[in-house]
Design an enzyme around this catalytic site. Structure first.
Site, PDB file in Angstrom:
ATOM      1  N   GLN A 145      11.877   0.967   0.858  1.00 18.00           N
ATOM      2  CA  GLN A 145      10.588   0.271   0.855  1.00 18.00           C
ATOM      3  C   GLN A 145       9.780   0.697  -0.358  1.00 18.00           C
ATOM      4  O   GLN A 145       8.704   0.176  -0.608  1.00 18.00           O
ATOM      5  CB  GLN A 145       9.797   0.634   2.111  1.00 18.00           C
ATOM      6  CG  GLN A 145      10.475   0.236   3.394  1.00 18.00           C
ATOM      7  CD  GLN A 145       9.756   0.856   4.590  1.00 18.00           C
ATOM      8  OE1 GLN A 145       8.778   0.354   5.077  1.00 18.00           O
ATOM      9  NE2 GLN A 145      10.277   1.981   5.042  1.00 18.00           N
ATOM     10  N   ASP A 151       8.573   2.832  -6.402  1.00 19.87           N
ATOM     11  CA  ASP A 151       8.337   3.790  -7.485  1.00 19.87           C
ATOM     12  C   ASP A 151       9.491   3.931  -8.479  1.00 19.87           C
ATOM     13  O   ASP A 151       9.317   4.502  -9.558  1.00 19.87           O
ATOM     14  CB  ASP A 151       7.962   5.165  -6.908  1.00 19.87           C
ATOM     15  CG  ASP A 151       8.990   5.735  -5.938  1.00 19.87           C
ATOM     16  OD1 ASP A 151      10.183   5.422  -6.075  1.00 19.87           O
ATOM     17  OD2 ASP A 151       8.597   6.510  -5.044  1.00 19.87           O
ATOM     18  N   HIS A 197      10.592  -4.112  -1.259  1.00 18.49           N
ATOM     19  CA  HIS A 197       9.204  -4.421  -1.608  1.00 18.49           C
ATOM     20  C   HIS A 197       8.952  -4.547  -3.104  1.00 18.49           C
ATOM     21  O   HIS A 197       7.798  -4.499  -3.534  1.00 18.49           O
ATOM     22  CB  HIS A 197       8.270  -3.372  -0.979  1.00 18.49           C
ATOM     23  CG  HIS A 197       8.283  -3.406   0.522  1.00 18.49           C
ATOM     24  ND1 HIS A 197       7.896  -2.351   1.308  1.00 18.49           N
ATOM     25  CD2 HIS A 197       8.649  -4.395   1.369  1.00 18.49           C
ATOM     26  CE1 HIS A 197       8.025  -2.697   2.591  1.00 18.49           C
ATOM     27  NE2 HIS A 197       8.486  -3.923   2.646  1.00 18.49           N
ATOM     28  N   CYS A 201       4.621 -13.512 -13.783  1.00 19.56           N
ATOM     29  CA  CYS A 201       3.591 -14.442 -14.230  1.00 19.56           C
ATOM     30  C   CYS A 201       3.117 -15.268 -13.038  1.00 19.56           C
ATOM     31  O   CYS A 201       3.931 -15.846 -12.317  1.00 19.56           O
ATOM     32  CB  CYS A 201       4.163 -15.342 -15.328  1.00 19.56           C
ATOM     33  SG  CYS A 201       2.988 -16.621 -15.828  1.00 19.56           S
ATOM     34  N   CYS A 231       2.190 -17.649 -21.747  1.00 19.95           N
ATOM     35  CA  CYS A 231       1.267 -18.729 -21.363  1.00 19.95           C
ATOM     36  C   CYS A 231      -0.167 -18.247 -21.153  1.00 19.95           C
ATOM     37  O   CYS A 231      -1.055 -19.059 -20.914  1.00 19.95           O
ATOM     38  CB  CYS A 231       1.777 -19.445 -20.113  1.00 19.95           C
ATOM     39  SG  CYS A 231       1.585 -18.462 -18.616  1.00 19.95           S
ATOM     40  N   GLY A 254      11.473   9.380   5.786  1.00 14.62           N
ATOM     41  CA  GLY A 254      10.119   9.300   5.228  1.00 14.62           C
ATOM     42  C   GLY A 254       9.432   7.962   5.363  1.00 14.62           C
ATOM     43  O   GLY A 254       8.713   7.544   4.458  1.00 14.62           O
ATOM     44  N   THR A 255       9.644   7.292   6.489  1.00 13.16           N
ATOM     45  CA  THR A 255       8.868   6.066   6.700  1.00 13.16           C
ATOM     46  C   THR A 255       8.110   6.154   8.019  1.00 13.16           C
ATOM     47  O   THR A 255       8.619   6.690   8.999  1.00 13.16           O
ATOM     48  CB  THR A 255       9.741   4.793   6.658  1.00 13.16           C
ATOM     49  OG1 THR A 255       8.939   3.665   7.016  1.00 13.16           O
ATOM     50  CG2 THR A 255      10.942   4.863   7.574  1.00 13.16           C
ATOM     51  N   ALA A 261      11.730  15.760   3.533  1.00 13.40           N
ATOM     52  CA  ALA A 261      13.017  15.177   3.153  1.00 13.40           C
ATOM     53  C   ALA A 261      13.780  16.043   2.154  1.00 13.40           C
ATOM     54  O   ALA A 261      15.003  16.169   2.247  1.00 13.40           O
ATOM     55  CB  ALA A 261      12.780  13.786   2.571  1.00 13.40           C
TER      56      ALA A 261
HETATM   57  P1  NAD Z   1       3.886   5.344   4.809  1.00 18.95           P
HETATM   58  O1  NAD Z   1       2.932   5.854   3.796  1.00 18.95           O
HETATM   59  O2  NAD Z   1       3.429   4.387   5.838  1.00 18.95           O
HETATM   60  O3  NAD Z   1       4.486   6.589   5.616  1.00 18.95           O
HETATM   61  C1  NAD Z   1       4.978   7.712   4.978  1.00 18.95           C
HETATM   62  C2  NAD Z   1       5.808   8.509   5.983  1.00 18.95           C
HETATM   63  O4  NAD Z   1       6.387   9.587   5.299  1.00 18.95           O
HETATM   64  C3  NAD Z   1       4.992   9.088   7.138  1.00 18.95           C
HETATM   65  O5  NAD Z   1       5.662   8.816   8.360  1.00 18.95           O
HETATM   66  C4  NAD Z   1       4.996  10.593   6.853  1.00 18.95           C
HETATM   67  O6  NAD Z   1       5.007  11.365   8.039  1.00 18.95           O
HETATM   68  C5  NAD Z   1       6.286  10.749   6.084  1.00 18.95           C
HETATM   69  N1  NAD Z   1       6.327  11.895   5.184  1.00 18.95           N
HETATM   70  C6  NAD Z   1       5.299  12.518   4.544  1.00 18.95           C
HETATM   71  N2  NAD Z   1       5.763  13.519   3.783  1.00 18.95           N
HETATM   72  C7  NAD Z   1       7.122  13.536   3.937  1.00 18.95           C
HETATM   73  C8  NAD Z   1       8.164  14.330   3.409  1.00 18.95           C
HETATM   74  N3  NAD Z   1       7.911  15.338   2.554  1.00 18.95           N
HETATM   75  N4  NAD Z   1       9.440  14.058   3.787  1.00 18.95           N
HETATM   76  C9  NAD Z   1       9.721  13.045   4.654  1.00 18.95           C
HETATM   77  N5  NAD Z   1       8.763  12.274   5.189  1.00 18.95           N
HETATM   78  C10 NAD Z   1       7.479  12.509   4.835  1.00 18.95           C
HETATM   79  O7  NAD Z   1       5.154   4.822   4.010  1.00 18.95           O
HETATM   80  P2  NAD Z   1       6.187   3.670   4.322  1.00 18.95           P
HETATM   81  O8  NAD Z   1       6.654   3.766   5.724  1.00 18.95           O
HETATM   82  O9  NAD Z   1       7.153   3.648   3.202  1.00 18.95           O
HETATM   83  O10 NAD Z   1       5.191   2.425   4.222  1.00 18.95           O
HETATM   84  C11 NAD Z   1       4.986   1.436   3.890  1.00 18.95           C
HETATM   85  C12 NAD Z   1       4.577   0.865   2.519  1.00 18.95           C
HETATM   86  O11 NAD Z   1       4.115   1.802   1.602  1.00 18.95           O
HETATM   87  C13 NAD Z   1       5.784   0.277   1.878  1.00 18.95           C
HETATM   88  O12 NAD Z   1       5.526  -1.075   1.744  1.00 18.95           O
HETATM   89  C14 NAD Z   1       5.905   0.896   0.498  1.00 18.95           C
HETATM   90  O13 NAD Z   1       6.175  -0.110  -0.477  1.00 18.95           O
HETATM   91  C15 NAD Z   1       4.551   1.471   0.277  1.00 18.95           C
HETATM   92  N6  NAD Z   1       4.458   2.696  -0.518  1.00 18.95           N
HETATM   93  C16 NAD Z   1       5.406   3.055  -1.433  1.00 18.95           C
HETATM   94  C17 NAD Z   1       5.245   4.218  -2.161  1.00 18.95           C
HETATM   95  C18 NAD Z   1       6.311   4.591  -3.163  1.00 18.95           C
HETATM   96  O14 NAD Z   1       6.935   3.717  -3.746  1.00 18.95           O
HETATM   97  N7  NAD Z   1       6.527   5.895  -3.387  1.00 18.95           N
HETATM   98  C19 NAD Z   1       4.163   5.036  -1.956  1.00 18.95           C
HETATM   99  C20 NAD Z   1       3.206   4.660  -1.015  1.00 18.95           C
HETATM  100  C21 NAD Z   1       3.379   3.486  -0.297  1.00 18.95           C
END
Ligand code: NAD
Length: 235
Positions: A91, A94, A109, A117, A141, A178-179, A222
């Protein structure tokens, strides 16, 4: 023992120890705005400059971050399991999986490093940090460019989603890292895998709506838990 095929589903938490703020949890706020109020098509129509300032800030933060041990384990998994036996679904926008060396990444995502564009729909990779103009405009454009990401309320790329669903259905093991499992349809992939017989492993320091369905829960960061788990599978 690894049971293949394996799917790894990652969220913002896998990049937390690289220094990238997550949306939910400490450090998720930028100025006084909530991500849910900026990552929407409506916010962009209302104030493209504000939305681009936020993305420009996120690009600057990520440009100063390196992949961590958890990203690197997923590279090893891709190298050691054959391609049909490993799928990485993220998701994250980065680009840290690719920076670590992962080759086949299903990016649900989109990417922080691509722009689209708003008039012609053309996509361009763009790694400039900082941006010269905010909001940036199309060099062909002159229309506004937008971040090539999926905002709240938008649909995901159909091919990417279908590939993620197919891999989840086939999986014998799904590792969810980590979601917060709060964003659909990504959050439903582990349940789909589980319904089709996969073993579900969750790595997250906090409880999530998925925890109750997980066969194994590793409560910790993680970058510590994934390498430890992987070493146990190898041994
Ligand atoms: P979220 O921010 O909703 O949740 C983050 C999760 O990571 C939480 O459950 C938290 O407990 C957990 N977490 C925190 N530190 C951690 C660690 N050290 N190791 C493992 N887990 C850890 O993130 P999500 O579920 O990816 O949410 C959704 C949206 O956020 C997505 O659409 C995504 O595109 C976007 N997002 C992406 C980034 C990125 O690309 N790095 C950053 C922020 C949000």
């Amino acid at each position: 023992m690894i049971e293949t095929p394996v799917v790894a589903l990652t969220g913002a938490g896998i990049s937390a120890e690289s220094g990238v703020p997550t949306f939910r949890g400490a450090g998720g706020l930028w100025r006084e705005f909530r991500p849910e109020d900026l990552a929407t098509p409506e916010a962009f129509v209302r104030d493209p400059k504000l939305v681009w300032e936020w993305y420009a800030w996120r690009r600057e933060v990520v440009a100063g971050c390196d992949p961590n041990a958890a990203h690197r384990v997923l590279v090893e998994m891709e190298e050691q399991l054959r391609r049909e036996n490993f799928t990485l679904v993220t998701q994250n926008i980065d680009g840290l999986h690719e920076a670590a060396g992962s080759r086949n990444v299903l990016r649900l995502h989109g990417s922080l490093w691509s722009m689209r564009c708003t008039r012609e729909g053309t996509r361009n990779s763009d790694r400039r940090v900082p941006l010269e103009e905010i909001p940036p405009r199309c060099s062909d454009c002159g229309a506004l460019l937008r971040p090539d990401v999926v905002w709240f309320g938008e649909t995901l790329d159909r091919d990417v989603l279908e590939a993620a669903i197919a891999a989840s259905r086939r999986a014998k093991m799904m590792i969810v890292i980590g979601t917060s499992a709060a964003v659909q349809p990504a959050a439903s992939l582990p349940l789909l895998a589980k319904r089709n017989g996969a073993r579900l492993i969750e790595i997250n320091p906090d409880e999530t709506p998925l925890s109750a369905d997980a066969d194994e829960v590793l409560r910790g960061p993680a970058a510590v838990e994934l390498p430890r788990w992987w070493a146990l599978q190898a041994g």
